[in-house]
Enzyme design. Sequence first.
Site, PDB file in Angstrom:
ATOM      1  N   LYS A  76       0.870  -1.185   0.000  1.00  0.00           N
ATOM      2  CA  LYS A  76       0.000   0.000   0.000  1.00  0.00           C
ATOM      3  C   LYS A  76       0.903   1.229   0.000  1.00  0.00           C
ATOM      4  CE  LYS A  76      -3.364   2.094   3.189  1.00  0.00           C
ATOM      5  NZ  LYS A  76      -3.999   2.967   2.212  1.00  0.00           N
ATOM      6  N   GLU A 103      -3.392   0.955  -3.537  1.00  0.00           N
ATOM      7  CA  GLU A 103      -3.981   0.711  -2.204  1.00  0.00           C
ATOM      8  C   GLU A 103      -4.080  -0.788  -1.907  1.00  0.00           C
ATOM      9  OE1 GLU A 103      -5.295   2.621   0.270  1.00  0.00           O
ATOM     10  OE2 GLU A 103      -5.936   4.544  -0.567  1.00  0.00           O
ATOM     11  N   THR A 151      -2.380   6.851   0.256  1.00  0.00           N
ATOM     12  CA  THR A 151      -3.608   6.937   1.037  1.00  0.00           C
ATOM     13  C   THR A 151      -4.411   8.093   0.464  1.00  0.00           C
ATOM     14  OG1 THR A 151      -4.574   7.101   3.259  1.00  0.00           O
ATOM     15  CG2 THR A 151      -2.595   8.417   2.847  1.00  0.00           C
TER      16      THR A 151
END
Length: 111
Positions: free
Chosen positions: A22, A75, A25
């Site tokens: 990931k 993500e 954000t």
Amino acid sequence: MNNPTTMTFFERFEADILCGKKTITIRDASEQYYVPGTTVEVSTFEDGRVFCQLEILAVEPIAFEELSTFHAAQENMTLPELKTVITDIYPGIHELFVITYQLCEPSVVTE
Ligand SMILES: CC(=O)Nc1ccn([C@H]2C[C@H](O)[C@@H](CO)O2)c(=O)n1
């Protein structure tokens, strides 16, 4: 808020951040003030446990409707999963910010 030095994540995303799956954000306007080139201390939203440091690489505005499979891959999600997560956290929101980061290696303390 200028030049924030901390960021929180829901605990369920910790493992993906730490293993590098990931790398972005997506946040609302209240978190648009991260400064590229700075390092932030990262803790869990639930209990404030610090678990890593991230270097902020970029902060870019994006509309909810512009989210793509590219963002979802960053993500470690599918696009429907990402849209559901964002809708749950930020109901009805259109203006978002993609914050790109890289994991800082933990510093080694020597005697
Ligand atoms: C307090 C707060 O909003 N905390 C957040 C917001 C978002 N995230 C994660 C969830 C998704 O992976 C992306 C997209 O919003 O960011 C989070 O962990 N904590």
